[in-house]
Design a protein around this motif. Structure first.
Motif, PDB file in Angstrom:
ATOM      1  N   GLU A  97      21.931 -14.428  38.501  1.00  0.00           N
ATOM      2  CA  GLU A  97      23.179 -14.488  37.739  1.00  0.00           C
ATOM      3  C   GLU A  97      22.911 -14.779  36.260  1.00  0.00           C
ATOM      4  O   GLU A  97      23.580 -14.225  35.379  1.00  0.00           O
ATOM      5  CB  GLU A  97      24.096 -15.541  38.351  1.00  0.00           C
ATOM      6  CG  GLU A  97      24.638 -15.119  39.722  1.00  0.00           C
ATOM      7  CD  GLU A  97      25.397 -16.221  40.427  1.00  0.00           C
ATOM      8  OE1 GLU A  97      25.310 -17.403  39.977  1.00  0.00           O
ATOM      9  OE2 GLU A  97      26.074 -15.933  41.436  1.00  0.00           O
ATOM     10  N   GLN A  98      21.922 -15.605  35.970  1.00  0.00           N
ATOM     11  CA  GLN A  98      21.555 -15.869  34.581  1.00  0.00           C
ATOM     12  C   GLN A  98      21.067 -14.598  33.896  1.00  0.00           C
ATOM     13  O   GLN A  98      21.415 -14.327  32.739  1.00  0.00           O
ATOM     14  CB  GLN A  98      20.471 -16.941  34.512  1.00  0.00           C
ATOM     15  CG  GLN A  98      20.915 -18.339  34.890  1.00  0.00           C
ATOM     16  CD  GLN A  98      19.779 -19.326  34.785  1.00  0.00           C
ATOM     17  OE1 GLN A  98      19.099 -19.408  33.763  1.00  0.00           O
ATOM     18  NE2 GLN A  98      19.553 -20.080  35.851  1.00  0.00           N
ATOM     19  N   LEU A  99      20.238 -13.834  34.596  1.00  0.00           N
ATOM     20  CA  LEU A  99      19.761 -12.567  34.032  1.00  0.00           C
ATOM     21  C   LEU A  99      20.927 -11.616  33.762  1.00  0.00           C
ATOM     22  O   LEU A  99      20.976 -10.960  32.707  1.00  0.00           O
ATOM     23  CB  LEU A  99      18.765 -11.909  34.990  1.00  0.00           C
ATOM     24  CG  LEU A  99      17.403 -12.582  35.135  1.00  0.00           C
ATOM     25  CD1 LEU A  99      16.637 -11.967  36.309  1.00  0.00           C
ATOM     26  CD2 LEU A  99      16.584 -12.468  33.849  1.00  0.00           C
ATOM     27  N   ALA A 100      21.852 -11.530  34.702  1.00  0.00           N
ATOM     28  CA  ALA A 100      22.996 -10.630  34.543  1.00  0.00           C
ATOM     29  C   ALA A 100      23.848 -11.034  33.347  1.00  0.00           C
ATOM     30  O   ALA A 100      24.305 -10.172  32.583  1.00  0.00           O
ATOM     31  CB  ALA A 100      23.826 -10.616  35.823  1.00  0.00           C
ATOM     32  N   VAL A 101      24.078 -12.330  33.185  1.00  0.00           N
ATOM     33  CA  VAL A 101      24.873 -12.817  32.046  1.00  0.00           C
ATOM     34  C   VAL A 101      24.208 -12.433  30.731  1.00  0.00           C
ATOM     35  O   VAL A 101      24.889 -12.116  29.742  1.00  0.00           O
ATOM     36  CB  VAL A 101      25.074 -14.345  32.152  1.00  0.00           C
ATOM     37  CG1 VAL A 101      25.597 -14.919  30.843  1.00  0.00           C
ATOM     38  CG2 VAL A 101      26.040 -14.665  33.289  1.00  0.00           C
ATOM     39  N   ARG A 102      22.895 -12.437  30.706  1.00  0.00           N
ATOM     40  CA  ARG A 102      22.153 -12.088  29.488  1.00  0.00           C
ATOM     41  C   ARG A 102      22.064 -10.573  29.278  1.00  0.00           C
ATOM     42  O   ARG A 102      21.485 -10.107  28.293  1.00  0.00           O
ATOM     43  CB  ARG A 102      20.754 -12.693  29.532  1.00  0.00           C
ATOM     44  CG  ARG A 102      20.750 -14.216  29.445  1.00  0.00           C
ATOM     45  CD  ARG A 102      19.341 -14.759  29.613  1.00  0.00           C
ATOM     46  NE  ARG A 102      18.501 -14.436  28.463  1.00  0.00           N
ATOM     47  CZ  ARG A 102      18.210 -15.283  27.473  1.00  0.00           C
ATOM     48  NH1 ARG A 102      18.720 -16.504  27.483  1.00  0.00           N
ATOM     49  NH2 ARG A 102      17.416 -14.912  26.478  1.00  0.00           N
ATOM     50  N   GLY A 103      22.598  -9.810  30.233  1.00  0.00           N
ATOM     51  CA  GLY A 103      22.593  -8.355  30.085  1.00  0.00           C
ATOM     52  C   GLY A 103      21.279  -7.696  30.430  1.00  0.00           C
ATOM     53  O   GLY A 103      21.037  -6.542  30.045  1.00  0.00           O
ATOM     54  N   VAL A 104      20.422  -8.392  31.176  1.00  0.00           N
ATOM     55  CA  VAL A 104      19.131  -7.817  31.572  1.00  0.00           C
ATOM     56  C   VAL A 104      19.357  -6.853  32.736  1.00  0.00           C
ATOM     57  O   VAL A 104      19.951  -7.232  33.744  1.00  0.00           O
ATOM     58  CB  VAL A 104      18.150  -8.929  32.002  1.00  0.00           C
ATOM     59  CG1 VAL A 104      16.822  -8.321  32.470  1.00  0.00           C
ATOM     60  CG2 VAL A 104      17.923  -9.915  30.865  1.00  0.00           C
ATOM     61  N   PRO A 105      18.906  -5.607  32.640  1.00  0.00           N
ATOM     62  CA  PRO A 105      19.055  -4.676  33.767  1.00  0.00           C
ATOM     63  C   PRO A 105      18.251  -5.161  34.980  1.00  0.00           C
ATOM     64  O   PRO A 105      17.076  -5.506  34.862  1.00  0.00           O
ATOM     65  CB  PRO A 105      18.489  -3.361  33.219  1.00  0.00           C
ATOM     66  CG  PRO A 105      18.573  -3.495  31.730  1.00  0.00           C
ATOM     67  CD  PRO A 105      18.341  -4.953  31.450  1.00  0.00           C
ATOM     68  N   ILE A 106      18.899  -5.165  36.149  1.00  0.00           N
ATOM     69  CA  ILE A 106      18.305  -5.693  37.372  1.00  0.00           C
ATOM     70  C   ILE A 106      18.311  -4.602  38.439  1.00  0.00           C
ATOM     71  O   ILE A 106      19.347  -3.970  38.688  1.00  0.00           O
ATOM     72  CB  ILE A 106      19.088  -6.913  37.883  1.00  0.00           C
ATOM     73  CG1 ILE A 106      19.193  -7.990  36.796  1.00  0.00           C
ATOM     74  CG2 ILE A 106      18.443  -7.494  39.139  1.00  0.00           C
ATOM     75  CD1 ILE A 106      20.204  -9.074  37.124  1.00  0.00           C
ATOM     76  N   TYR A 107      17.159  -4.414  39.086  1.00  0.00           N
ATOM     77  CA  TYR A 107      17.004  -3.414  40.139  1.00  0.00           C
ATOM     78  C   TYR A 107      16.299  -4.047  41.338  1.00  0.00           C
ATOM     79  O   TYR A 107      15.844  -5.195  41.268  1.00  0.00           O
ATOM     80  CB  TYR A 107      16.181  -2.228  39.635  1.00  0.00           C
ATOM     81  CG  TYR A 107      16.812  -1.471  38.490  1.00  0.00           C
ATOM     82  CD1 TYR A 107      17.654  -0.384  38.735  1.00  0.00           C
ATOM     83  CD2 TYR A 107      16.577  -1.833  37.168  1.00  0.00           C
ATOM     84  CE1 TYR A 107      18.240   0.326  37.695  1.00  0.00           C
ATOM     85  CE2 TYR A 107      17.156  -1.138  36.119  1.00  0.00           C
ATOM     86  CZ  TYR A 107      17.987  -0.063  36.384  1.00  0.00           C
ATOM     87  OH  TYR A 107      18.570   0.636  35.353  1.00  0.00           O
ATOM     88  N   GLY A 108      16.186  -3.288  42.421  1.00  0.00           N
ATOM     89  CA  GLY A 108      15.478  -3.769  43.599  1.00  0.00           C
ATOM     90  C   GLY A 108      14.626  -2.677  44.225  1.00  0.00           C
ATOM     91  O   GLY A 108      14.965  -1.496  44.164  1.00  0.00           O
ATOM     92  N   ILE A 109      13.502  -3.103  44.793  1.00  0.00           N
ATOM     93  CA  ILE A 109      12.695  -2.252  45.684  1.00  0.00           C
ATOM     94  C   ILE A 109      12.390  -3.118  46.894  1.00  0.00           C
ATOM     95  O   ILE A 109      11.712  -4.143  46.773  1.00  0.00           O
ATOM     96  CB  ILE A 109      11.370  -1.783  45.047  1.00  0.00           C
ATOM     97  CG1 ILE A 109      11.590  -1.040  43.736  1.00  0.00           C
ATOM     98  CG2 ILE A 109      10.613  -0.888  46.042  1.00  0.00           C
ATOM     99  CD1 ILE A 109      10.288  -0.672  43.017  1.00  0.00           C
ATOM    100  N   THR A 110      12.889  -2.727  48.052  1.00  0.00           N
ATOM    101  CA  THR A 110      12.726  -3.570  49.226  1.00  0.00           C
ATOM    102  C   THR A 110      12.248  -2.779  50.432  1.00  0.00           C
ATOM    103  O   THR A 110      12.714  -1.657  50.670  1.00  0.00           O
ATOM    104  CB  THR A 110      14.049  -4.289  49.573  1.00  0.00           C
ATOM    105  OG1 THR A 110      13.856  -5.128  50.703  1.00  0.00           O
ATOM    106  CG2 THR A 110      15.185  -3.312  49.842  1.00  0.00           C
ATOM    107  N   ASN A 111      11.301  -3.351  51.163  1.00  0.00           N
ATOM    108  CA  ASN A 111      10.945  -2.838  52.485  1.00  0.00           C
ATOM    109  C   ASN A 111      12.003  -3.353  53.455  1.00  0.00           C
ATOM    110  O   ASN A 111      11.985  -4.533  53.837  1.00  0.00           O
ATOM    111  CB  ASN A 111       9.550  -3.308  52.890  1.00  0.00           C
ATOM    112  CG  ASN A 111       8.446  -2.529  52.201  1.00  0.00           C
ATOM    113  OD1 ASN A 111       8.703  -1.582  51.456  1.00  0.00           O
ATOM    114  ND2 ASN A 111       7.208  -2.928  52.444  1.00  0.00           N
TER     115      ASN A 111
END
Length: 207
Positions: A97-111
């Motif tokens: 949530e802190q990253l999102a508030v700062r506008g950092v693009p967030i992605y995932g790669i999951t098995n």
């Protein structure tokens, strides 16, 4: 340290705790019987087939036929699978949530197998903050295969040299680095927060 402006997370044991034992310890009272069941019948290697794209219903039917004496326990795996997730890794939802508030693009790669991902995803609104997530079961390729990282890089439209991939398995980190991503081997939230602060994407204040 190279600059970072994009983050890719693994899911299991990075964002959310995951342990098959958490379910079956509720179903098998004897510790020796539990160890035998998880070490020889319903194993991590068996589960990994689902991550690679096999339907969980097919896998369960096959395993129940192979071990009919354990069929009742095996058939509880899918309907009670959410009990293998005790909850989020402490502090990690707040960090995302802190990253999102700062506008950092967030992605995932999951098995993660497709069937169980569809069961789990609605229970975890934190993923609403993600731009996209590559799920191994959907793509029928798993980490640390280079193909899954290349697919993610292309699909996300990111600069891998400015992207940090976070995973709890060394082999997966090395696979990501080989494809040009930066890597953080996850051990705990505090160490990750310190790394992200050092890279300038989070404040230095402790979690």
């Amino acid at each position: 340290m190279q600059p970072v402006d994009t983050i890719i997370f693994d899911v299991g044991n990075v964002l959310f705790q995951w342990d098959i034992r958490n379910l079956y310890a509720r179903l098998i009272d004897d510790p020796a019987e539990l160890d035998h069941f998880l070490g020889n019948v319903l194993t991590l290697d068996w589960h990994d087939q689902h991550d690679a794209g096999r339907p969980i219903a097919t896998m369960i039917d096959e395993l129940a036929a192979e071990y009919p004496q354990h069929a009742a326990l095996i058939r509880l795996y899918e309907p009670r699978w959410l009990e293998t997730i005790p909850g989020p890794v402490p502090g990690m939802i707040d960090l995302v949530e802190q990253l999102a508030v700062r506008g950092v693009p967030i992605y995932g790669i999951t098995n993660f197998g497709s069937d169980l991902w569809r069961k789990f995803r609605p229970t975890a609104p934190v993923f609403d903050l993600f731009q996209d997530i590559v799920v191994s079961g959907d793509e029928k390729m798993v980490k640390p295969d280079a193909a899954i990282y290349r697919l993610a890089i292309d699909r996300f439209g990111i600069d891998p040299a400015r992207t940090l991939f976070i995973d709890d398995r060394e082999a997966n980190i090395q696979g990501a680095i080989a494809c040009g991503l930066q890597g953080h081997l996850f051990r705990d939230t505090q160490a990750l927060h310190a790394d992200l602060a050092a890279r300038g994407v989070l404040d230095i204040a402790a979690v």
